[in-house]
Design a protein around this motif. Structure first.
Motif, mmCIF file in Angstrom:
data_model
loop_
_atom_site.group_PDB
_atom_site.id
_atom_site.type_symbol
_atom_site.label_atom_id
_atom_site.label_comp_id
_atom_site.label_asym_id
_atom_site.label_seq_id
_atom_site.Cartn_x
_atom_site.Cartn_y
_atom_site.Cartn_z
ATOM 1 N N PRO A 22 0.783 -1.227 0.000
ATOM 2 C CA PRO A 22 0.000 0.000 0.000
ATOM 3 C C PRO A 22 0.827 1.296 0.000
ATOM 4 O O PRO A 22 0.327 2.332 -0.415
ATOM 5 C CB PRO A 22 -0.801 -0.098 1.315
ATOM 6 N N ARG A 57 -0.693 5.667 -3.861
ATOM 7 C CA ARG A 57 -0.982 6.862 -3.071
ATOM 8 C C ARG A 57 0.226 7.636 -2.594
ATOM 9 O O ARG A 57 0.086 8.751 -2.091
ATOM 10 C CB ARG A 57 -1.871 6.499 -1.890
ATOM 11 N N GLY A 62 9.315 4.529 3.090
ATOM 12 C CA GLY A 62 10.388 4.073 3.975
ATOM 13 C C GLY A 62 10.747 2.627 3.723
ATOM 14 O O GLY A 62 10.180 1.966 2.847
ATOM 15 N N GLY A 102 13.476 5.841 4.451
ATOM 16 C CA GLY A 102 14.241 5.339 3.315
ATOM 17 C C GLY A 102 13.762 5.913 1.987
ATOM 18 O O GLY A 102 14.527 5.990 1.025
ATOM 19 N N LEU A 130 14.670 4.280 15.755
ATOM 20 C CA LEU A 130 15.803 4.104 14.828
ATOM 21 C C LEU A 130 16.391 5.461 14.444
ATOM 22 O O LEU A 130 16.064 6.488 15.036
ATOM 23 C CB LEU A 130 15.308 3.392 13.565
ATOM 24 N N LEU A 131 17.222 5.455 13.425
ATOM 25 C CA LEU A 131 17.732 6.681 12.809
ATOM 26 C C LEU A 131 17.790 6.381 11.321
ATOM 27 O O LEU A 131 17.756 5.213 10.928
ATOM 28 C CB LEU A 131 19.113 7.031 13.371
ATOM 29 N N GLY A 133 18.975 5.166 8.095
ATOM 30 C CA GLY A 133 20.071 4.199 7.954
ATOM 31 C C GLY A 133 20.543 4.027 6.530
ATOM 32 O O GLY A 133 21.296 3.110 6.225
ATOM 33 N N SER A 134 20.092 4.905 5.637
ATOM 34 C CA SER A 134 20.543 4.803 4.245
ATOM 35 C C SER A 134 21.105 6.138 3.783
ATOM 36 O O SER A 134 20.824 6.598 2.683
ATOM 37 C CB SER A 134 19.384 4.391 3.337
ATOM 38 N N ARG A 273 -2.356 -0.113 14.186
ATOM 39 C CA ARG A 273 -3.023 -0.616 12.981
ATOM 40 C C ARG A 273 -3.692 -1.969 13.204
ATOM 41 O O ARG A 273 -4.761 -2.248 12.650
ATOM 42 C CB ARG A 273 -2.006 -0.692 11.848
HETATM 43 C C1 3H9 Z 1 13.287 3.396 7.455
HETATM 44 O O1 3H9 Z 1 12.936 3.869 6.413
HETATM 45 C C2 3H9 Z 1 14.699 3.016 7.729
HETATM 46 C C3 3H9 Z 1 15.674 3.536 6.731
HETATM 47 O O2 3H9 Z 1 16.119 4.815 7.099
HETATM 48 C C4 3H9 Z 1 16.909 2.679 6.660
HETATM 49 C C5 3H9 Z 1 16.727 1.303 6.171
HETATM 50 C C6 3H9 Z 1 18.001 0.544 6.055
HETATM 51 N N1 3H9 Z 1 6.713 -0.761 6.053
HETATM 52 O O3 3H9 Z 1 -0.529 3.894 8.250
HETATM 53 P P1 3H9 Z 1 -1.455 3.269 7.268
HETATM 54 C C7 3H9 Z 1 1.615 -0.460 6.234
HETATM 55 S S1 3H9 Z 1 12.187 3.077 8.710
HETATM 56 C C8 3H9 Z 1 5.796 -1.723 6.040
HETATM 57 O O4 3H9 Z 1 -2.702 2.676 7.775
HETATM 58 P P2 3H9 Z 1 -1.913 5.862 6.105
HETATM 59 C C9 3H9 Z 1 0.792 -0.336 7.504
HETATM 60 O O5 3H9 Z 1 1.228 -1.253 8.484
HETATM 61 C C10 3H9 Z 1 10.617 3.470 8.018
HETATM 62 N N2 3H9 Z 1 4.472 -1.502 6.114
HETATM 63 O O6 3H9 Z 1 -1.805 4.280 6.080
HETATM 64 C C11 3H9 Z 1 -0.601 -0.638 6.986
HETATM 65 O O7 3H9 Z 1 -0.705 -2.037 6.853
HETATM 66 P P3 3H9 Z 1 -2.094 -2.786 7.162
HETATM 67 C C12 3H9 Z 1 10.366 4.920 7.957
HETATM 68 C C13 3H9 Z 1 4.091 -0.241 6.210
HETATM 69 O O8 3H9 Z 1 -2.306 6.281 4.757
HETATM 70 C C14 3H9 Z 1 -0.583 -0.022 5.578
HETATM 71 O O9 3H9 Z 1 0.800 0.100 5.226
HETATM 72 N N3 3H9 Z 1 9.016 5.174 7.518
HETATM 73 C C15 3H9 Z 1 4.988 0.825 6.239
HETATM 74 O O10 3H9 Z 1 -2.728 6.291 7.271
HETATM 75 C C16 3H9 Z 1 -1.210 1.351 5.499
HETATM 76 O O11 3H9 Z 1 -0.617 2.177 6.478
HETATM 77 C C17 3H9 Z 1 7.974 5.253 8.360
HETATM 78 O O12 3H9 Z 1 8.140 5.170 9.554
HETATM 79 C C18 3H9 Z 1 6.359 0.522 6.151
HETATM 80 N N4 3H9 Z 1 7.297 1.491 6.150
HETATM 81 O O13 3H9 Z 1 -0.449 6.388 6.389
HETATM 82 C C19 3H9 Z 1 6.619 5.474 7.753
HETATM 83 N N5 3H9 Z 1 4.286 1.983 6.359
HETATM 84 O O14 3H9 Z 1 -3.075 -2.188 6.178
HETATM 85 C C20 3H9 Z 1 5.580 4.649 8.442
HETATM 86 C C21 3H9 Z 1 2.991 1.635 6.380
HETATM 87 O O15 3H9 Z 1 -1.773 -4.201 6.956
HETATM 88 N N6 3H9 Z 1 4.289 4.750 7.812
HETATM 89 N N7 3H9 Z 1 2.858 0.307 6.300
HETATM 90 O O16 3H9 Z 1 -2.413 -2.437 8.590
HETATM 91 C C22 3H9 Z 1 3.462 5.799 7.992
HETATM 92 O O17 3H9 Z 1 3.785 6.771 8.651
HETATM 93 C C23 3H9 Z 1 2.102 5.736 7.372
HETATM 94 O O18 3H9 Z 1 1.833 4.388 7.090
HETATM 95 C C24 3H9 Z 1 1.941 6.537 6.061
HETATM 96 C C25 3H9 Z 1 0.560 6.203 5.446
HETATM 97 C C26 3H9 Z 1 1.986 8.033 6.410
HETATM 98 C C27 3H9 Z 1 3.003 6.205 5.070
#
Ligand code: 3H9
Length: 693
Positions: A22, A57, A62, A102, A130-131, A133-134, A273
């Protein structure tokens, strides 16, 4: 290429499209797909410039959080980022939706960034313990100033594309469909109209003074500053050679991945969630176009405010004209507060107030789709209100009670349509607190439950499904563990020490300070109500009653457990020491001292005991639902993930051993729940139970 990444060529430019619903998270298929696409396009001599964009969307939101904790599959995201940055052909990233973590790091490695109007960018990794990481900590300070870098990386909040443009994080703002903008921008990049830059080649923009001030601030926060401090250490690496800085960031990221904070915060992210996964999830909700609220006191006004902020017209019913004026004043005051906090524009304020009606005429509810009563907590009063609603409301209207503990099945007996009755338990202040307990009675129709969850979403709240019992999930558990603090106080622990020990654990306030803040008269009334139900074996502490009998209800009267001085300071109320001493003498208690650790252990263990019972009895669907209740309604420290996530960390065997030790003082209060005993015996955990259910 993989199924989530595709390329398209248009003469001498090409696009790479990521389509991983998504939220286009950078999971393995996406990472591999991007590298494969780049290999293909770099090998194609006809391609002069590339645009990277996402379908759906949002741009990449990340790394894929579900992959954390599993063995990483190459290519890892930092390598994908470096690969993009090193591309021999210029790449422009087209950002729409939320380019987070990310995702923004991927964009920072592209050679130009174009935001679609309305999009946001951010590095929210600290919210997961976290911080970035990329390369985010190394590349952001090469495009943005120090204050912006520190704020975005250690605060985690996203900023608008407009602000990102102002701070040099993106190069351009465009309107339109990302796929079309991608083609147009790749052409501009090819023609040099959009300037290509390699972020790692830019000079670092870090003020040593600002970094040092931030370091002092986070160090002063103790355990609460750990995550931000680690992120700040990574930013410091930006002043080193780029590859050295990136390696240091990677090492800190791996350290963070193994931290307790990450474990707890990741659990909290998924808890928010997971609670939406209810048996009624597939039922089409009823439409809520208008709503009514009965009672315009603090709670009713908060509920009305919450609905108005979501654009739902509300009719509030009050008993008398002076109460009508009070409700109007409270609700408009709440809305003005929302304007001050930037949650509502001044323009929208007038339109929102226009959606409010406050009246004494119950017949005004004849056409509303939902009514929530927030009147006095008495079954007799509730019956009276529901009988009137039954007579006035249209067929299919949902009749909800905001009761904090009364039996919804019993309330439903007052109407001829119990299938439409449900508990919608808001937490005060209702327009601010995110938790909504959706209390499902025996005859509640499934689509009414689904409507409760749909409403919560509109109100931006976290709905948790609860069964009927005294206090539902949260207040039932609270009533149990709150007693442990009274017992410790009576056995000799200083209540200020109890408050401080729990603040040290991560609570925003200690329990005695909270009691003073919310009003000791509330607990007093509740204890009087429960008095006939209280089992004979239950130990009772009467200190709070004595304080109330003296006319002191806490903050609102200037005196409770503490005395509140005009300069904003507080000191212990000397009367309380006497009440405690009198009761100790009466009951023959010899006071003893407690360590902070014992205080926290007893408090948390008492909480976990009742949490386990609530899951065992099916009042909560899963352990994670209980965690969500405490995270979003009771200020449980988020980095600990919730009481049952924390219980797994302590371990069932340790918990059972503790309970058995404490039972030597009070065998009635300290009983091992069957579920916890089973876990101690067979080595299973609450996390296992979350997966099963
Ligand atoms: C990172 O990036 C580390 C890097 O720096 C380094 C790496 C080496 N992954 O929130 P929603 C799922 S750390 C997997 O209801 P919205 C969520 O669980 C990451 N799944 O929608 C849900 O699943 P389900 C940094 C994810 O429109 C579905 O997507 N990024 C992720 O209200 C819908 O989500 C973040 O911390 C993910 N990254 O909000 C962003 N994100 O339907 C975290 C979402 O099965 N995400 N899902 O329950 C958000 O803040 C919100 O989801 C977002 C959309 C604003 C994107």
């Amino acid at each position: 290429m993989t199924e989530v990444v595709t390329i398209q060529k248009f003469d001498d430019i090409a696009t790479i499209c990521i389509d991983n619903p998504p939220v286009n998270a950078a999971g393995h298929a996406m990472r591999k797909g991007v590298v494969d696409a780049l290999d293909t396009l770099e090998a194609d001599p006809a391609v002069k410039a590339i645009a990277l964009y996402c379908a759906g969307r949002t741009f990449v939101a990340g790394a894929d959080i579900r992959e954390f904790g599993k063995p990483s599959q190459p290519p890892v995201l930092p390598d994908v980022c470096n690969r993009l940055e090193a591309s021999s052909k210029p790449i422009v990233a087209i950002l729409h939706g939320t380019a987070l973590g990310g995702g923004l790091e991927v964009a920072l490695c592209c050679h130009a960034r174009v935001g679609i109007t309305g999009s946001k960018v951010g590095l929210p990794e600290v919210n997961l313990g976290l911080l970035p990481g990329s390369g985010g900590t190394i590349r952001l300070p090469r495009v943005a100033d120090t204050a912006t870098t520190i704020k975005m990386i250690t605060g985690g909040a996203p900023i608008s594309a407009e602000d990102a443009l102002k701070h040099g994080i993106i190069d351009r703002l465009e309107d339109g469909d990302p796929a079309q903008v991608a083609v147009a921008m790749a052409k501009e990049l090819r023609d040099g109209k959009l300037k290509a830059r390699v972020t790692r080649d830019l000079l670092v923009n870090l003020s040593a003074d600002k970094m040092s001030a931030a370091r002092s601030k986070f160090e002063a926060l103790g355990s609460k500053g750990v995550v931000a401090l680690r992120a700040l250490r990574a930013i410091e690496g930006a002043t080193k050679l780029v590859n050295e800085g990136l390696a240091a960031e990677r090492a800190l990221f791996i350290e963070a991945l193994a931290s307790d904070e990450h474990h707890g915060l990741k659990h909290a992210f998924f808890a928010e969630r997971a609670v939406a996964n209810i048996p009624e999830a597939k039922e089409p909700p009823r439409e809520i176009k208008t709503a009514g609220v009965i009672g315009g006191g603090t709670m009713g006004s908060g509920i009305a405010t919450s609905m108005l902020l979501a654009g739902i017209p509300v009719t509030v019913i009050e008993m008398a004209e002076d109460r009508v004026a009070f409700a109007v004043k409270t609700i408009t005051g709440n809305l003005q507060g929302a304007v001050k906090r930037g949650k509502l524009s001044q323009q929208a304020f007038d339109a929102t107030v226009a959606k409010l009606t406050v009246t004494t005429d119950m017949n005004s509810l004849s056409d509303v789709d939902l009514v929530i009563e927030a009147v006095f907590e008495s079954m007799e009063v509730k019956h009276e209100v529901f009988a009137k609603l039954d007579a006035v409301c249209k067929t299919g209207a949902i009749l909800a009670s905001n009761t904090s503990y009364l039996n919804i099945d019993e309330i439903a007996k007052a109407v001829t349509r119990p299938q439409d009755v449900i508990g919608l338990h808001f937490f005060s202040p209702a327009h601010v607190m995110r938790l909504l307990e959706v209390v499902v009675a025996g005859k509640t129709a499934p689509d009414v439950v689904a409507t409760g969850f749909a409403l919560a979403k509109r109100l931006r709240k976290v709905a948790v499904r609860a069964g009927v019992c005294d206090g539902f999930i949260g207040n039932r558990i609270l009533a149990h563990y709150a007693r442990s603090t009274g017992y410790m106080m009576m056995d000799g622990a200083d209540y200020e020490q109890i408050d401080n020990a729990l603040v040290g654990f991560g609570a925003a306030m200690g329990p005695f300070t909270v009691g003073d803040l919310s009003g000791l008269d509330i607990g007093w009334a509740e204890r009087k109500r429960r008095a006939p139900l209280r089992p004979a074996e239950e130990r009772y502490v009467g200190v709070a009653d004595k304080i109330c009998e003296a006319g002191d209800f806490g903050r609102k009267t200037g005196k409770g457990y503490y005395v509140y001085w005009p300069d904003g300071s507080k000191t212990k109320n000397p009367d309380v020491a006497q009440f405690i001493a009198d009761e100790q003498a009466e009951r023959g208690i010899t006071p003893r001292s407690f360590t902070d650790k014992e205080i926290v252990d007893r408090y948390i263990t008492a909480m976990i005991v009742e949490c386990a019972r609530v899951v065992e009895e099916g009042i909560a669907l899963r352990p994670i639902d209980v965690d969500a209740v405490f995270l979003f309604g009771y200020g449980f420290p988020r980095h600990r993930g919730g009481p049952l996530c924390y219980a797994d960390k302590i371990g069932a065997q340790t918990l059972v051993a503790r309970i058995n030790t404490y039972a030597k003082d009070d065998a009635y209060y300290w009983r091992v729940p069957a579920m916890l005993q089973k876990m101690a015996d067979d080595g299973t955990t609450f996390a296992d139970l979350n997966k099963e259910r």
